[in-house]
Write an enzyme that holds these catalytic residues in place. Structure first.
Site, PDB file in Angstrom:
ATOM      1  N   TYR A  67      14.281  13.294  -5.544  1.00 57.75           N
ATOM      2  CA  TYR A  67      15.011  12.061  -5.872  1.00 57.75           C
ATOM      3  C   TYR A  67      16.451  12.418  -6.261  1.00 57.75           C
ATOM      4  O   TYR A  67      16.705  12.975  -7.340  1.00 57.75           O
ATOM      5  CB  TYR A  67      14.340  11.292  -7.008  1.00 57.75           C
ATOM      6  CG  TYR A  67      12.932  10.796  -6.712  1.00 57.75           C
ATOM      7  CD1 TYR A  67      12.443  10.715  -5.406  1.00 57.75           C
ATOM      8  CD2 TYR A  67      12.092  10.377  -7.740  1.00 57.75           C
ATOM      9  CE1 TYR A  67      11.157  10.248  -5.144  1.00 57.75           C
ATOM     10  CE2 TYR A  67      10.800   9.911  -7.482  1.00 57.75           C
ATOM     11  CZ  TYR A  67      10.346   9.857  -6.183  1.00 57.75           C
ATOM     12  OH  TYR A  67       9.070   9.398  -5.925  1.00 57.75           O
ATOM     13  N   ARG A 221       8.350  -2.711  -4.098  1.00 57.61           N
ATOM     14  CA  ARG A 221       9.786  -2.381  -3.996  1.00 57.61           C
ATOM     15  C   ARG A 221      10.640  -3.590  -4.347  1.00 57.61           C
ATOM     16  O   ARG A 221      11.684  -3.832  -3.757  1.00 57.61           O
ATOM     17  CB  ARG A 221      10.118  -1.830  -2.606  1.00 57.61           C
ATOM     18  CG  ARG A 221       9.219  -0.651  -2.225  1.00 57.61           C
ATOM     19  CD  ARG A 221       9.507  -0.120  -0.845  1.00 57.61           C
ATOM     20  NE  ARG A 221       8.495   0.825  -0.412  1.00 57.61           N
ATOM     21  CZ  ARG A 221       8.439   2.109  -0.711  1.00 57.61           C
ATOM     22  NH1 ARG A 221       9.362   2.630  -1.466  1.00 57.61           N
ATOM     23  NH2 ARG A 221       7.478   2.884  -0.264  1.00 57.61           N
TER      24      ARG A 221
HETATM   25  N1  LIG Z   1       4.823   9.251  -4.471  1.00 58.39           N
HETATM   26  C1  LIG Z   1       5.623   8.608  -3.654  1.00 58.39           C
HETATM   27  O1  LIG Z   1       5.686   8.876  -2.463  1.00 58.39           O
HETATM   28  C2  LIG Z   1       6.492   7.513  -4.205  1.00 58.39           C
HETATM   29  C3  LIG Z   1       7.153   6.638  -3.318  1.00 58.39           C
HETATM   30  C4  LIG Z   1       7.934   5.616  -3.867  1.00 58.39           C
HETATM   31  C5  LIG Z   1       8.046   5.476  -5.250  1.00 58.39           C
HETATM   32  N2  LIG Z   1       7.396   6.359  -6.072  1.00 58.39           N
HETATM   33  C6  LIG Z   1       7.490   6.240  -7.540  1.00 58.39           C
HETATM   34  O2  LIG Z   1       7.130   4.913  -7.927  1.00 58.39           O
HETATM   35  C7  LIG Z   1       8.128   4.353  -8.749  1.00 58.39           C
HETATM   36  C8  LIG Z   1       8.181   2.846  -8.559  1.00 58.39           C
HETATM   37  O3  LIG Z   1       8.270   2.513  -7.201  1.00 58.39           O
HETATM   38  P1  LIG Z   1       9.526   1.800  -6.547  1.00 58.39           P
HETATM   39  O4  LIG Z   1      10.709   1.974  -7.430  1.00 58.39           O
HETATM   40  O5  LIG Z   1       9.589   2.274  -5.148  1.00 58.39           O
HETATM   41  O6  LIG Z   1       9.094   0.277  -6.434  1.00 58.39           O
HETATM   42  P2  LIG Z   1       8.790  -0.894  -7.450  1.00 58.39           P
HETATM   43  O7  LIG Z   1       8.613  -0.389  -8.806  1.00 58.39           O
HETATM   44  O8  LIG Z   1       7.717  -1.668  -6.794  1.00 58.39           O
HETATM   45  O9  LIG Z   1      10.123  -1.757  -7.327  1.00 58.39           O
HETATM   46  C9  LIG Z   1      11.366  -1.281  -7.734  1.00 58.39           C
HETATM   47  C10 LIG Z   1      12.400  -2.290  -7.312  1.00 58.39           C
HETATM   48  O10 LIG Z   1      12.073  -3.545  -7.892  1.00 58.39           O
HETATM   49  C11 LIG Z   1      13.123  -4.012  -8.691  1.00 58.39           C
HETATM   50  N3  LIG Z   1      12.514  -4.575  -9.910  1.00 58.39           N
HETATM   51  C12 LIG Z   1      11.812  -3.934 -10.865  1.00 58.39           C
HETATM   52  N4  LIG Z   1      11.374  -4.777 -11.795  1.00 58.39           N
HETATM   53  C13 LIG Z   1      11.811  -6.000 -11.416  1.00 58.39           C
HETATM   54  C14 LIG Z   1      11.671  -7.296 -11.956  1.00 58.39           C
HETATM   55  N5  LIG Z   1      10.994  -7.503 -13.083  1.00 58.39           N
HETATM   56  N6  LIG Z   1      12.263  -8.343 -11.303  1.00 58.39           N
HETATM   57  C15 LIG Z   1      12.942  -8.121 -10.153  1.00 58.39           C
HETATM   58  N7  LIG Z   1      13.096  -6.920  -9.585  1.00 58.39           N
HETATM   59  C16 LIG Z   1      12.523  -5.859 -10.219  1.00 58.39           C
HETATM   60  C17 LIG Z   1      14.014  -2.834  -8.980  1.00 58.39           C
HETATM   61  O11 LIG Z   1      15.326  -3.295  -9.098  1.00 58.39           O
HETATM   62  P3  LIG Z   1      16.451  -2.625 -10.017  1.00 58.39           P
HETATM   63  O12 LIG Z   1      16.322  -1.149  -9.854  1.00 58.39           O
HETATM   64  O13 LIG Z   1      17.707  -3.162  -9.457  1.00 58.39           O
HETATM   65  O14 LIG Z   1      16.200  -3.043 -11.408  1.00 58.39           O
HETATM   66  C18 LIG Z   1      13.800  -1.965  -7.736  1.00 58.39           C
HETATM   67  O15 LIG Z   1      14.665  -2.383  -6.719  1.00 58.39           O
HETATM   68  C19 LIG Z   1       9.411   5.079  -8.322  1.00 58.39           C
HETATM   69  O16 LIG Z   1      10.389   5.027  -9.314  1.00 58.39           O
HETATM   70  C20 LIG Z   1       8.902   6.481  -8.079  1.00 58.39           C
HETATM   71  O17 LIG Z   1       8.837   7.188  -9.294  1.00 58.39           O
HETATM   72  C21 LIG Z   1       6.618   7.350  -5.553  1.00 58.39           C
END
Ligand SMILES: NC(=O)c1ccc[n+]([C@@H]2O[C@H](COP(=O)([O-])OP(=O)(O)OC[C@H]3O[C@@H](n4cnc5c(N)ncnc54)[C@H](OP(=O)(O)O)[C@@H]3O)[C@@H](O)[C@H]2O)c1
Length: 342
Positions: A67, A221
């Site tokens: 990351y 996401r």
């Molecule tokens: N193992 C893997 O292959 C893998 C792949 C992907 C992700 N991950 C891990 O999973 C974690 C979470 O996944 P993710 O970040 O992909 O997706 P997520 O948590 O489903 O969504 C994150 C997105 O949603 C927005 N968001 C968060 N809370 C919100 C709310 N209450 N209202 C509106 N928008 C909101 C964020 O915006 P803002 O940032 O603008 O606030 C960001 O754009 C990552 O940080 C990472 O550590 C792992």
């Protein structure tokens, strides 16, 4: 009373177990977006928010070596060294995906013991710790025997460099093989209302083996929050611009599915994103979602899902409305990142 955040005792959030002995807050935090994938971020704001994550009682933060090419781990290293944080939060990081220096060159999965060891040392240095709390293989190499990969991770446990082992996107069969070599504390795979591939055999397998299930991208996401209604406002290079589910026609269809999520949310005076997270928490006691955000308001909203109890009728409505056959578009454009059959 002095308002000194450095000495505040965090509120106790409900706890869930990953494996036999890794106790973490039932909702954890994903830091990925602070380094890349969802548009530009600001390090000063990230530092402040990371402190708030800890102050609000979150006890597990998720990152990976790739990351921001180490940037995310460096931010977390700073957090761990900041006053009053030590011992209050665990860090999970990952290895196993090589990113060539040339950003245009494709990523490569590398699970060789030499590579894993090299990555582990680099992560320890960036995080500034002697031991990584939870160390995942980010993607499994189908050409490598998982037994060899696990043997390497078991050695790292013995040497005290990592405390717990995790895998990402492993199939149920691979998980069973891996768990025979060394206990797997957590499987991290995408799981949310619109990504339910794991329900058939992977979730039951983790439950049966006593392996924690860490649900990544639990808000789809950002989609499941209901606040993302088109991609025009997304930054250049935002991962979602190239993701099949967010292509205009697919997104327009998928947005229609949110009506039920909104209706359930309205019934509970909650936000759609809270319904998405509460639905995940209701799917098993061993499930820990790791929503990511760069905003305090969203962090607070997401943690608010911990007090939202959905009833059987709500769960059924959501299950049906967001059934896999209803959702349009693949999880990933890139074949190699899917990896769920590895
Ligand atoms: N193992 C893997 O292959 C893998 C792949 C992907 C992700 N991950 C891990 O999973 C974690 C979470 O996944 P993710 O970040 O992909 O997706 P997520 O948590 O489903 O969504 C994150 C997105 O949603 C927005 N968001 C968060 N809370 C919100 C709310 N209450 N209202 C509106 N928008 C909101 C964020 O915006 P803002 O940032 O603008 O606030 C960001 O754009 C990552 O940080 C990472 O550590 C792992």
């Amino acid at each position: 009373m002095r308002n000194d955040t450095h000495t505040t005792t965090p509120p106790a959030l409900p706890v869930r177990m990953l494996g036999q002995d890794l106790a973490v807050s039932a909702i954890a935090y994903g830091a990925m977006g602070m380094s890349e994938f969802y548009g530009p971020s600001d390090d000063a704001a990230s530092r402040t928010l990371l402190r708030e994550v800890v102050e609000r009682g979150v006890t597990l933060i998720d990152t990976a070596d790739i990351y921001g090419r180490g940037h995310n781990e460096l931010l977390l290293g700073e957090l761990l060294r900041s006053q009053g944080v030590a011992g209050r939060v665990r860090i999970a990081t990952k290895c196993g995906i090589e990113r060539p220096a040339d950003p245009a060159a494709p990523r490569r999965i590398n699970n060789t013991p030499e590579y894993i060891r090299r990555c582990c040392e680099a992560s320890l240095t960036r995080l500034g710790v002697e031991r990584i709390d939870l160390y995942y293989v980010h993607r499994l190499d189908p050409a490598a025997a998982v037994e060899d990969t696990m043997a390497c991770l078991a050695e790292l446990v013995k040497e005290g460099k990592i405390a717990h082992v995790g895998l990402c996107e492993a199939s149920a069969a691979t998980l069973r093989r891996a768990h025979r070599v060394h206990p797997v504390a957590a499987l991290q795979t995408e799981y949310s209302l619109w990504s339910r591939d794991v329900e058939q055999d992977i979730l039951p397998t983790t439950a049966a083996l006593g392996i924690g299930f860490v649900a990544y991208s639990p808000l789809g996401r950002g989609f499941l929050s209901g606040r993302l209604t088109d991609t025009a406002s997304l930054a250049e290079g935002d991962f979602r611009r190239g993701n099949p589910r967010f292509e205009a026609a697919n997104l327009a269809h998928n947005l229609g599915l949110l009506d039920t999520v909104r209706a359930v949310a309205a019934r509970h005076a909650a936000a759609p994103g809270q319904v998405a997270l509460a639905w995940l928490l209701a799917k098993g006691d061993h499930i820990v979602p790791i929503p990511g955000t760069r905003r305090s308001a969203y962090l607070q909203e997401n943690l608010g899902a911990l007090t939202l109890a959905l009833g059987a009728e709500d769960l059924l409505r959501l299950d049906q409305a967001m059934a896999p056959a209803q959702v349009r578009g693949a999880r990933y454009a890139a074949e190699g990142m899917r990896g769920i059959n590895s």
